[in-house]
Every structure is written in C-alpha cells, then in structure tokens.
Motif scaffolding. Structure first.
Motif, PDB file in Angstrom:
ATOM      1  N   LYS A 173       0.982  -1.153   0.022  1.00 20.44           N
ATOM      2  CA  LYS A 173       0.048  -0.030  -0.107  1.00 20.44           C
ATOM      3  C   LYS A 173       0.889   1.314  -0.078  1.00 20.44           C
ATOM      4  O   LYS A 173       1.811   1.327   0.636  1.00 20.44           O
ATOM      5  CB  LYS A 173      -0.817  -0.034   1.128  1.00 20.44           C
ATOM      6  N   GLU A 174       0.685   2.124  -0.925  1.00 17.42           N
ATOM      7  CA  GLU A 174       1.223   3.220  -0.828  1.00 17.42           C
ATOM      8  C   GLU A 174       0.250   4.517  -0.881  1.00 17.42           C
ATOM      9  O   GLU A 174      -0.977   4.414  -1.648  1.00 17.42           O
ATOM     10  CB  GLU A 174       2.165   3.623  -2.149  1.00 17.42           C
ATOM     11  N   ASP A 175       0.558   5.381  -0.371  1.00 21.77           N
ATOM     12  CA  ASP A 175      -0.565   7.005  -0.400  1.00 21.77           C
ATOM     13  C   ASP A 175      -0.644   7.377  -1.516  1.00 21.77           C
ATOM     14  O   ASP A 175       0.431   7.598  -2.395  1.00 21.77           O
ATOM     15  CB  ASP A 175      -0.241   7.970   0.639  1.00 21.77           C
ATOM     16  N   LEU A 176      -1.474   7.874  -2.051  1.00 19.32           N
ATOM     17  CA  LEU A 176      -1.647   8.534  -3.365  1.00 19.32           C
ATOM     18  C   LEU A 176      -2.032  10.284  -2.720  1.00 19.32           C
ATOM     19  O   LEU A 176      -2.889  10.486  -2.207  1.00 19.32           O
ATOM     20  CB  LEU A 176      -2.934   8.249  -4.353  1.00 19.32           C
ATOM     21  N   ILE A 177      -1.065  10.880  -3.178  1.00 18.20           N
ATOM     22  CA  ILE A 177      -0.924  12.445  -2.585  1.00 18.20           C
ATOM     23  C   ILE A 177      -1.678  13.345  -3.479  1.00 18.20           C
ATOM     24  O   ILE A 177      -1.412  13.523  -4.745  1.00 18.20           O
ATOM     25  CB  ILE A 177       0.479  13.044  -2.455  1.00 18.20           C
ATOM     26  N   LEU A 178      -2.485  14.200  -2.998  1.00 20.03           N
ATOM     27  CA  LEU A 178      -3.186  15.406  -3.538  1.00 20.03           C
ATOM     28  C   LEU A 178      -2.318  16.665  -3.025  1.00 20.03           C
ATOM     29  O   LEU A 178      -2.304  16.730  -2.110  1.00 20.03           O
ATOM     30  CB  LEU A 178      -4.647  15.397  -3.555  1.00 20.03           C
ATOM     31  N   LEU A 179      -1.970  17.261  -4.113  1.00 22.50           N
ATOM     32  CA  LEU A 179      -1.208  18.663  -3.653  1.00 22.50           C
ATOM     33  C   LEU A 179      -2.080  19.681  -4.175  1.00 22.50           C
ATOM     34  O   LEU A 179      -2.405  19.724  -5.703  1.00 22.50           O
ATOM     35  CB  LEU A 179       0.170  18.722  -4.427  1.00 22.50           C
ATOM     36  N   LYS A 180      -2.371  20.718  -3.329  1.00 16.29           N
ATOM     37  CA  LYS A 180      -3.222  21.677  -3.768  1.00 16.29           C
ATOM     38  C   LYS A 180      -2.135  23.087  -3.552  1.00 16.29           C
ATOM     39  O   LYS A 180      -1.664  23.342  -2.545  1.00 16.29           O
ATOM     40  CB  LYS A 180      -4.488  21.904  -2.825  1.00 16.29           C
ATOM     41  N   ALA A 181      -2.135  23.517  -4.884  1.00 19.83           N
ATOM     42  CA  ALA A 181      -1.501  24.751  -4.846  1.00 19.83           C
ATOM     43  C   ALA A 181      -2.220  26.160  -5.164  1.00 19.83           C
ATOM     44  O   ALA A 181      -3.196  25.954  -5.980  1.00 19.83           O
ATOM     45  CB  ALA A 181      -0.277  24.632  -5.659  1.00 19.83           C
ATOM     46  N   GLN A 182      -1.864  27.162  -4.244  1.00 15.07           N
ATOM     47  CA  GLN A 182      -2.863  28.321  -4.564  1.00 15.07           C
ATOM     48  C   GLN A 182      -1.952  29.734  -4.624  1.00 15.07           C
ATOM     49  O   GLN A 182      -0.806  29.866  -4.012  1.00 15.07           O
ATOM     50  CB  GLN A 182      -3.587  28.502  -3.241  1.00 15.07           C
ATOM     51  N   ILE A 183      -2.082  30.509  -5.607  1.00  9.74           N
ATOM     52  CA  ILE A 183      -1.369  31.446  -5.869  1.00  9.74           C
ATOM     53  C   ILE A 183      -2.379  32.677  -5.666  1.00  9.74           C
ATOM     54  O   ILE A 183      -3.153  32.820  -6.511  1.00  9.74           O
ATOM     55  CB  ILE A 183      -0.598  31.535  -7.048  1.00  9.74           C
ATOM     56  N   THR A 184      -2.055  33.735  -4.739  1.00  2.05           N
ATOM     57  CA  THR A 184      -2.766  34.891  -4.712  1.00  2.05           C
ATOM     58  C   THR A 184      -1.962  35.929  -4.544  1.00  2.05           C
ATOM     59  O   THR A 184      -0.860  35.860  -4.051  1.00  2.05           O
ATOM     60  CB  THR A 184      -3.799  34.955  -3.423  1.00  2.05           C
ATOM     61  N   PRO A 185      -2.159  37.097  -4.964  1.00  2.00           N
ATOM     62  CA  PRO A 185      -1.325  38.271  -5.023  1.00  2.00           C
ATOM     63  C   PRO A 185      -0.983  38.717  -3.455  1.00  2.00           C
ATOM     64  O   PRO A 185       0.066  39.156  -3.297  1.00  2.00           O
ATOM     65  CB  PRO A 185      -1.921  39.510  -5.610  1.00  2.00           C
ATOM     66  N   SER A 186      -1.728  38.381  -2.414  1.00  2.00           N
ATOM     67  CA  SER A 186      -1.647  38.780  -1.104  1.00  2.00           C
ATOM     68  C   SER A 186      -0.709  37.685  -0.537  1.00  2.00           C
ATOM     69  O   SER A 186       0.303  38.146  -0.088  1.00  2.00           O
ATOM     70  CB  SER A 186      -2.862  39.100  -0.486  1.00  2.00           C
ATOM     71  N   THR A 187      -0.885  36.541  -0.628  1.00  2.00           N
ATOM     72  CA  THR A 187      -0.301  35.403   0.146  1.00  2.00           C
ATOM     73  C   THR A 187       0.959  34.903  -0.710  1.00  2.00           C
ATOM     74  O   THR A 187       1.704  34.130  -0.249  1.00  2.00           O
ATOM     75  CB  THR A 187      -1.233  34.417   0.719  1.00  2.00           C
ATOM     76  N   GLY A 188       0.950  35.259  -1.981  1.00  2.00           N
ATOM     77  CA  GLY A 188       1.932  34.276  -2.772  1.00  2.00           C
ATOM     78  C   GLY A 188       1.709  32.775  -3.044  1.00  2.00           C
ATOM     79  O   GLY A 188       0.128  32.538  -2.820  1.00  2.00           O
ATOM     80  N   LEU A 189       2.476  32.160  -3.045  1.00  2.00           N
ATOM     81  CA  LEU A 189       2.318  30.518  -3.380  1.00  2.00           C
ATOM     82  C   LEU A 189       2.425  29.970  -1.991  1.00  2.00           C
ATOM     83  O   LEU A 189       2.984  29.837  -1.130  1.00  2.00           O
ATOM     84  CB  LEU A 189       3.478  30.178  -4.187  1.00  2.00           C
ATOM     85  N   THR A 190       0.981  29.316  -1.796  1.00  2.00           N
ATOM     86  CA  THR A 190       0.786  28.517  -0.783  1.00  2.00           C
ATOM     87  C   THR A 190       0.595  26.974  -1.368  1.00  2.00           C
ATOM     88  O   THR A 190      -0.197  26.837  -2.111  1.00  2.00           O
ATOM     89  CB  THR A 190      -0.097  28.793   0.363  1.00  2.00           C
ATOM     90  N   SER A 191       0.644  25.977  -0.619  1.00  2.00           N
ATOM     91  CA  SER A 191       0.371  24.667  -0.865  1.00  2.00           C
ATOM     92  C   SER A 191       0.023  23.826   0.282  1.00  2.00           C
ATOM     93  O   SER A 191       0.601  23.954   1.428  1.00  2.00           O
ATOM     94  CB  SER A 191       1.628  23.977  -1.858  1.00  2.00           C
TER      95      SER A 191
END
Lengths: 180, 246
Positions: free
Chosen positions: B46-64
């Motif tokens: 068993k291995e995990d299937l990873i979901l990456l959520k990345a968000q780019i906004t002018p105020s916070t920059g890149l968050t994931s």
C-alpha cells in the motif's frame, strides 16, 4: 524523410527534460496553461493527466519522470567536493557508477527510490521510503555496498551486498520491498 | 468492431483502465481502507496517493498543502496496481502484458470490490490507455526512418536536416459516436534499454468524458474504447513494426 537517430543516452535524457514539461513534471509554460490559474489542483503524480487529459495516472510515465530526476540527482553529485559535510569525502566515480548501474536494475524491478543522496560515510545512497519505514542502499567510495532498513516494527537491519554476485541487487531489493 | 490481433512480442509496457466517479455521499479514507482489506491478499503493498493543492494569490503568494487522496495497491511484483481514490479508480497492468480479457477481468474484479464499498452513482469519465514501447534495431547508430515503422510520425520540411535526436508528437482526435470519444496519441523518444536500438513511446489514450453513465454502461463503453485503441494502434504502425512484434 525524418530519421530518428537517438542521441547518446546522457544527451537524450537532457533533451528529454527540456522536451515537454508535462512529462517531466516541471512547471508548464503559459502557452500550455492559458490564463494563469488562481487555484490549481493537481495530483502530484498526475501532471501528465492534468495537462494532457490522459485517462489515468500512468505508472510508466511517472516512473520515467522519477528515474529522470534520480539520474539528475546522481549527476549533481559529481559537483560535490571533499568536506561537503564536515570531513566527508565526495562520492567517487566508482560509487557513482555503481549507483547508476543499480538505478537501472531497480527500474527494471519496478522499484521506486525516493532519492539519491551523498552518503556521510563517503559514497552514494539510494533511498526508499513508505510512511515511517525506510530503506537505503549505499555504494561506498571503496567499492563496498551496504543496505540498511529501519523504522518498521521488526527493528533495524543492515547487511553487506556483494556486488560481484549477479543477483545481489535484485535480492537486496526483494528484502527491502518486503520490509517496506 | 476491429479485428483483434494478438502479438507474441506485444510492445505494451502499461495498460490502464480508468473510471472517474460521482458518489451519493462523500468518500473517506476509512472506506478506502475497507476496500484495501478486501484486496490485501493479492495487493499487499500500500502506498499513499498524494493530492497537492497549490494556490497563488497576490496577497499571500504561493501556498500549498498536501493530503492523501487515496491508495495505490500493488501486487508483490509491482506489476499490477489498483489506484483506489476518493474520486475514482484506476487499474494499471505493467509489462509483461497478457491479454485484454485478463486485464479487463482483473480490473473489473477489483472495481467491483471498490464499488461495493464506495457505491458510485454515476461514472463521469472512462478511459482505456495503452503505452507501447517500440524498440527498433539501429545498428552502428545509423538511426531509423520513422516512416518505415510509423504511419503517424513527425514530418520535417525537406529543406531542413532530417536527422532527429529527439521528438515529441501529441494530438487529440474527436471520435464521433454515442457518446463521442476522444483519442489522444503521443509519440516520443525514450532512452533505449539496450545498445543498437532506438526506442519510441507510442501512448494511445481513448476516453469519454462528460458522462453520466451507470457503472454497467461505463464498462460497455470501455469495451468500445478498447476497439478504438486497437484501431489507432494498427493504424499508427507499419508492417515493418508488425514484423518486429509478431
């Protein structure tokens, strides 16, 4: 009429990396993405899926990406100099060559290392991981190879790998796979 | 229905069946763990299937942020992989490939267990994807004329040098029918496994999206997609390639 002449392997892999960012998991160009996306969600191993509308996360493409990155990581070790970590020697050509050979074997066995790193014992380590369990195979500068398993319920295990034996790495991977 | 040829040295390195689902209730990793328990004897890894959520906004920059979106369940040889996710199901069969019937039956068996726990209401997308690796002999590094092995290949303007060191060709075709399907074909160079060979990846992905099909109907569409995939493969290769894989 187009004639495909494969470039030398090293060159081909470098060309591959520049060839299509969707395959190699690099940031897609704006031309592929269209307008910048504010909230983009990707499956980590499915950029090909997202970009190319492919049916499934391809295990083959994912492994090609993975091994392309691992070969790059290994190649970067050429630049390490002695003393990169206190007084540790940089990986020698011998250690890097053995690690490269091992990567080809591991790929053939469908193994998925998570990293190729310099060893603090002097050499190259190929690392495996599944949650809290870890495995690594180290190719030391003196030509020896060792395997180490730890983090699982059975406790740590270590053994020497005789690279002179034909199936030594295959057997090592079998043991690592069972542990992980 | 196209004629179904069987090649003794089929160049398939991966065959996959994919279903994206809509559920009446939200899925959870606990449910997927129950699916895993049903499959653990055949798919013990068993291995995990990873979901990456990345968000780019002018105020916070890149968050994931990362979260587990499902599991990859593997056979001990890691040649069959069931991807059981919160949004769908993928079954991959790596080389050595057997036959369509073996792939379909095993995928369906695993799917049935997945569906028995997750209860999908509708299928929104189905796909059949085959990735082939064509290893073509090329002695002394002379290269191979792509047209000799592929009927669909890059065409270079005659004024330009004709030697390719690498290439990437990808296109998508709409296939009329009810429902309409899509065919994505990708051809590219691969690192050869042995000397005196050039390797070409031929990736054929037949899929239907925007569906609202019941699971039983989705599996009928899968059979049709397999025919479309076969037609595409046979159309893309030449007799010289058939000779290599016969």
């Amino acid at each position: 009429m187009a004639v495909f002449v494969a470039a030398p392997i090293a060159d081909l892999m470098n060309v591959d990396k520049r060839r299509h960012p969707a395959i190699f998991g690099e940031a897609p160009s704006s031309g592929q993405l269209g307008e910048p996306q504010i909230d983009a969600i990707y499956l980590l191993d499915a950029i090909y899926l997202g970009e190319l509308q492919a049916s499934a996360t391809s295990e083959t493409i994912r492994r090609e990406q993975l091994y392309s990155k691992l070969r790059d990581d290994l190649r970067l070790l050429e630049r390490l100099e002695a003393g990169w970590e206190h007084e540790v020697e940089a990986p020698t050509h011998l250690a890097r060559r053995e690690a490269e050979r091992a990567l080809e074997i591991f790929k053939h066995l469908n193994a998925e290392p998570v990293a190729v790193l310099p060893s603090v014992d002097g050499g190259v380590g190929i690392c495996f991981n599944n949650r809290e369990k870890y495995g690594q195979v180290e190719f030391l500068n003196n030509g020896e190879a060792h395997a180490l398993l730890y983090g699982g319920p059975v406790g740590a295990q270590a053994w020497q790998i005789n690279l002179g034996e034909t199936n030594a790495l295959r057997e090592a991977w079998k043991r690592i796979s069972v542990y992980l | 229905m196209t004629s179904q040829k069987h090649y003794a040295k089929a160049p398939i390195v991966e065959a996959a069946i994919d279903l994206r689902c809509k559920f009446s209730e939200e899925q959870s990793l606990d449910k997927l763990e129950r699916v895993r328990q049903l499959l653990v004897s055949d798919y013990p890894i068993k291995e995990d299937l990873i979901l990456l959520k990345a968000q780019i906004t002018p105020s916070t920059g890149l968050t994931s942020e990362q979260k587990i979106a499902g599991f990859r369940l593997l056979t001990p040889e890691r040649t069959k992989i069931a991807g059981i996710g919160l949004e769908g199901f993928t079954f991959s069969w790596l080389a050595p490939y057997d036959r369509w019937e073996a792939l379909r039956d095993e995928a369906f068996r695993v799917w049935a267990l997945y569906a028995s726990v997750t209860n999908p209401v509708n299928i929104s997308r189905v796909g059949v994807r085959f990735i082939n690796r064509l290893d073509v002999p090329s002695s002394n590094g002379a290269g191979v004329e792509l047209d000799q092995y592929l009927r669909t290949a890059p065409r270079i303007a005659p004024e330009l040098p004709q030697q390719l060191e690498s290439f990437f060709l990808r296109f998508q075709i709409l296939i009329a029918g009810e429902p309409a399907a899509n065919l994505t074909i990708t051809e590219t160079a691969m690192v050869p496994l042995t000397p005196n060979v050039v390797s070409i990846l031929l990736d054929i992905d037949a899929f239907v999206q925007g569906l609202e099909a019941k699971p039983e109907a989705a599996w009928q569409i899968i059979e049709r997609l397999r025919d479309e995939k076969n037609l595409a493969f046979e159309s893309c290769i030449t007799d010289a390639t058939r000779k290599l894989i016969r």
